[in-house]
Structure formats: C-alpha cells, structure tokens
Design a protein around this motif. Structure first.
Motif, PDB file in Angstrom:
ATOM      1  N   PRO A  76       0.685  -1.015  -0.158  1.00  0.00           N
ATOM      2  CA  PRO A  76      -0.096  -0.305  -0.147  1.00  0.00           C
ATOM      3  C   PRO A  76       1.076   1.241   0.223  1.00  0.00           C
ATOM      4  O   PRO A  76       1.889   1.170   0.766  1.00  0.00           O
ATOM      5  CB  PRO A  76      -0.743  -0.248   0.907  1.00  0.00           C
ATOM      6  CG  PRO A  76      -0.907  -1.451   1.504  1.00  0.00           C
ATOM      7  CD  PRO A  76       0.526  -2.165   0.734  1.00  0.00           C
ATOM      8  N   GLY A  77       0.406   2.532  -0.854  1.00  0.00           N
ATOM      9  CA  GLY A  77       1.281   3.583  -0.886  1.00  0.00           C
ATOM     10  C   GLY A  77       0.863   5.055  -0.773  1.00  0.00           C
ATOM     11  O   GLY A  77      -0.394   5.039   0.191  1.00  0.00           O
ATOM     12  N   ALA A  96      -0.693   2.007  -5.525  1.00  0.00           N
ATOM     13  CA  ALA A  96      -0.106   0.789  -4.702  1.00  0.00           C
ATOM     14  C   ALA A  96       1.698   1.078  -4.862  1.00  0.00           C
ATOM     15  O   ALA A  96       2.004   1.049  -6.515  1.00  0.00           O
ATOM     16  CB  ALA A  96      -0.725  -0.204  -4.670  1.00  0.00           C
ATOM     17  N   TYR A  97       2.638   0.545  -4.639  1.00  0.00           N
ATOM     18  CA  TYR A  97       3.992   0.350  -4.343  1.00  0.00           C
ATOM     19  C   TYR A  97       4.335  -0.413  -5.362  1.00  0.00           C
ATOM     20  O   TYR A  97       4.073  -2.149  -4.608  1.00  0.00           O
ATOM     21  CB  TYR A  97       4.669   0.539  -3.198  1.00  0.00           C
ATOM     22  CG  TYR A  97       5.685   0.998  -3.565  1.00  0.00           C
ATOM     23  CD1 TYR A  97       6.714   1.935  -4.597  1.00  0.00           C
ATOM     24  CD2 TYR A  97       6.910  -0.140  -3.492  1.00  0.00           C
ATOM     25  CE1 TYR A  97       8.194   1.511  -4.787  1.00  0.00           C
ATOM     26  CE2 TYR A  97       8.436   0.058  -3.753  1.00  0.00           C
ATOM     27  CZ  TYR A  97       9.234   1.639  -3.563  1.00  0.00           C
ATOM     28  OH  TYR A  97      10.729   1.299  -4.242  1.00  0.00           O
ATOM     29  N   SER A 150      -0.629  13.338  -9.173  1.00  0.00           N
ATOM     30  CA  SER A 150       0.878  13.292  -8.860  1.00  0.00           C
ATOM     31  C   SER A 150       1.467  13.109 -10.487  1.00  0.00           C
ATOM     32  O   SER A 150       0.808  13.011 -11.420  1.00  0.00           O
ATOM     33  CB  SER A 150       0.494  12.064  -8.469  1.00  0.00           C
ATOM     34  OG  SER A 150       0.173  10.869  -9.136  1.00  0.00           O
ATOM     35  N   ILE A 151       2.665  12.719 -10.726  1.00  0.00           N
ATOM     36  CA  ILE A 151       3.965  12.829 -11.214  1.00  0.00           C
ATOM     37  C   ILE A 151       4.406  11.563 -10.939  1.00  0.00           C
ATOM     38  O   ILE A 151       4.704  11.221  -9.563  1.00  0.00           O
ATOM     39  CB  ILE A 151       4.353  13.964 -11.322  1.00  0.00           C
ATOM     40  CG1 ILE A 151       4.096  15.215 -11.635  1.00  0.00           C
ATOM     41  CG2 ILE A 151       5.359  13.856 -12.678  1.00  0.00           C
ATOM     42  CD1 ILE A 151       4.958  16.016 -12.394  1.00  0.00           C
ATOM     43  N   TYR A 152       4.476  10.274 -11.920  1.00  0.00           N
ATOM     44  CA  TYR A 152       5.074   8.984 -11.247  1.00  0.00           C
ATOM     45  C   TYR A 152       5.872   9.022 -10.094  1.00  0.00           C
ATOM     46  O   TYR A 152       7.081   9.519 -11.615  1.00  0.00           O
ATOM     47  CB  TYR A 152       4.549   7.901 -12.122  1.00  0.00           C
ATOM     48  CG  TYR A 152       4.252   6.726 -11.856  1.00  0.00           C
ATOM     49  CD1 TYR A 152       3.945   6.147 -11.219  1.00  0.00           C
ATOM     50  CD2 TYR A 152       5.659   5.512 -11.619  1.00  0.00           C
ATOM     51  CE1 TYR A 152       3.779   5.341 -10.517  1.00  0.00           C
ATOM     52  CE2 TYR A 152       5.749   4.587 -11.672  1.00  0.00           C
ATOM     53  CZ  TYR A 152       4.805   4.241 -10.631  1.00  0.00           C
ATOM     54  OH  TYR A 152       4.620   2.557  -9.931  1.00  0.00           O
ATOM     55  N   GLY A 153       6.569   9.018  -9.175  1.00  0.00           N
ATOM     56  CA  GLY A 153       7.464   9.386  -9.095  1.00  0.00           C
ATOM     57  C   GLY A 153       7.975   9.812  -7.928  1.00  0.00           C
ATOM     58  O   GLY A 153       8.833   9.707  -7.025  1.00  0.00           O
ATOM     59  N   GLY A 154       6.607  10.272  -7.659  1.00  0.00           N
ATOM     60  CA  GLY A 154       6.920  11.157  -6.248  1.00  0.00           C
ATOM     61  C   GLY A 154       7.592  12.580  -6.700  1.00  0.00           C
ATOM     62  O   GLY A 154       7.970  13.403  -5.930  1.00  0.00           O
TER      63      GLY A 154
END
Length: 343
Positions: free
Chosen positions: A178-179, A195-196, A253-257
């Motif tokens: 879970p992310g 999710a991670y 969001s932008i993937y990768g934080g």
C-alpha cells in the motif's frame, strides 16, 4: 522478427466534413513513406499531420476499427494523394517490372504484430504499473502470510504462501505494498491509493493457503504484502484518438513522487473509465496564467489571461476513477493541478 504493423496507415490528410476543425498537413509533408521496422503510429502520423491523433478521420474508422486497425507491412508504401479537393492516403505495393523474369524463391511467413502506438521502450515499463487500489479494498485482497523455510524476506524464485486465492482461475499475479493516497485536486477526497509495485508471481498451487512462486522481484518482498491479478499487456495496439465526449480532468500526481515533469513523464488523472476515458485517448494539458501588475497604490494586481495549452499526453492505463497517461510532447514543465482536456 519483423515488427509488423498495424494500425496506422495513417494519418495523413485533411478534413472530414463532419470534423469541427479541418485537419492540417505539416509544412512540406513527404509524398510517400515506406514502412520500416520500428515505425510507430504516432511517428508516422506526425510525418503528415499537424495533429497526429486525428488519423482515424482520414479513414472514417469506427470505434472498434480504431482499436484493431488494418494491417500494413514493412515495404508497403504510404502515398499522399493530393489529386482531389481533399488530400488522401493510399497504400501502394511495390510494382514488379514486366521485363523482370520470375525466378523460384523461398517464401517465409512472418508473425503479424500490431504497430505500436508509441515507442515500446518508453511505455513497456508501465504496462502493468502503476496500480490503483480503491479505498477500503486492501483488506479484502490476497496477502502473503508466510515464506518457505520461515524466511522474513523473499526474492525471485522463492515460494510464498497466500490467503484469499480460492482457485486456479487466475495464474499470474502482481505483488504490491500500500502506497500514498491519490487526492482529487477538485473535491479533496481520496479516490484511490497508488500501490507500490514489488514484483510478479505465478500461482503454483491453489488452496488455503495457496502457494505462489515469485518470478520478478523489484525489491524485497515480505509478509503482509498484497496481490492483485496481473492485467493483460495488450495496450500497444490501441491507436491514438481523441475522446468522443468532453473530458475535464486534473493532474493528481507525477509518477515517482516528482514535483514537476515533462515529456516522457507519467501522470495520474482524476478521471477514469467512469468518465469515459479509455486506453489510446490523447489529451491536452493546459495551465492557467495571470498577468501581474501594480496599481497606483503599488498593490499587486493579477489579471487572468486565456489558458495556455502546452502538452499532449497518451492515456495507457485506466481504472474506474483514475487514469495514467504518458506525456508525449511538452513545451514546459508539467505541474500537479494543471488542467487536462480534449486536444
């Protein structure tokens, strides 16, 4: 293996009477293009059209045909025909000279593959990722409860035992942790959890518990990590096309934080299949601008100006309320909260 091709014979022409905006050719388009291995739908369209995603209008394809376009092969020649009022595309086959003597030849049959919409090396790492879990869904999903030989952490090749896999109808699984929550920029509500991704697994024995073998491990996997059925990786053949209905979305969001992105970035959108989004949709990114000045009392004054369209994105994975898109073209940085609409 010859990468053959489908889809797009594409794109190249001018307007359809029903189109709201006439299609426009690029400056000095080529008269023809010989299809070669490695061609993509987007790249070939861009050789002829200023708006590459509008190629179906040329062929008047319906929705099903867009997903499974007519096949073409390396060596086929795409010709731009300007003899009529509206430029058209046609396919010309190599012509054999009458003087050429026919000789016995060895013939081989190649395996047909759909022409990829965009470069495979760009999109393949994301075909099965990222994952989105609906709020409250975590507790109902299969979960790793033990490892072989009582190990705490596992990697590729190891065996794990899992609850909540009742039968063998699903063989391939993804393992995740879970992310972070995905928060809708408009409603401020959590519409899912990103999710991670940890790895892939194959079911080797159903039961209670079931046994799985880890086939891919991006990171160490342990007790408590969850599983989801792996989706089929068949999106590459979907051709770029604009949505049929109006889409109003925001970048969540932008993937990768990351705080900012650009061409090649993966972004999440606060709209999904419930709102009509589907794989292959091309969307435009917009940013609100303001002209800043100071009045006679030296007070800051912001005057809104029209939104600026600065990027195009290709939707490659869709959930109920969330979609992921790859930014293909961008003239500036991509920022969370920017608007996303029909191109």
């Amino acid at each position: 293996m010859v990468r053959i091709i489908s889809a797009l014979i594409l794109a190249v022409t001018a307007a359809c009477a029903s189109a709201a905006e006439p299609l426009q050719l690029v400056d000095n388009p080529p008269d023809r293009h010989i299809v070669v291995r490695g061609d993509t739908l987007w790249a070939i369209s861009g050789k002829f059209l200023q708006q590459p995603w509008r190629w179906p209008e040329v062929w008047q394809l319906n929705k099903d045909e867009i997903k499974n376009p007519h096949l073409i092969y390396p060596g086929d020649i795409i010709v731009l025909d300007r003899s009529g009022d509206t430029p058209r595309l046609r396919i010309a086959k190599p012509v054999v000279s009458r003087d050429e003597k026919l000789q016995p030849k060895v013939h081989s049959q190649t395996i047909r593959e759909a022409l990829p919409s965009i470069p495979p090396n760009v999109i393949e790492p994301f075909l099965s990722r990222p994952l989105v879990i609906e709020p409250g869904e975590h507790d109902t999903l299969p979960r790793i409860i033990a490892a072989q030989e009582d190990r705490m952490l596992m990697g590729a090749g190891d065996t794990a035992f899992v609850t909540n896999i009742p039968d063998a109808t699903v063989e391939n699984w993804q393992i995740f942790r879970p992310g972070k929550p995905l928060v809708d920029p408009e409603t401020k509500q959590v519409i899912g959890h990103e999710a991670y991704f940890l790895g892939n697994a194959k079911l080797i024995q159903p039961g209670a518990p079931a046994a799985i073998r880890l086939t891919v491990a991006k990171e160490e996997i342990g007790r408590g990590d969850r599983l989801l059925p792996a989706p089929p990786a068949n999106i590459m053949a979907y051709a770029p096309h604009k949505p049929e209905q109006a889409i109003e979305a925001k970048i969540m969001s932008i993937y990768g934080g990351l705080r900012e992105g650009g061409a090649g970035s993966v972004v999440s959108l606060n709209r999904g299949s419930d709102n009509g989004l589907e794989v292959g949709h091309v969307l435009a990114l917009f940013r609100k601008r303001a002209s800043i000045s100071f009045d006679e009392n030296v007070r800051r004054v912001e005057t809104p100006v029209p939104e600026e369209r600065y990027a195009l994105a290709f939707v490659f994975r869709v959930f109920d309320r969330v979609a992921y898109a790859l930014v293909l073209e961008s003239s500036k940085s991509v920022i969370i909260g920017d608007a996303v609409r029909n191109p």
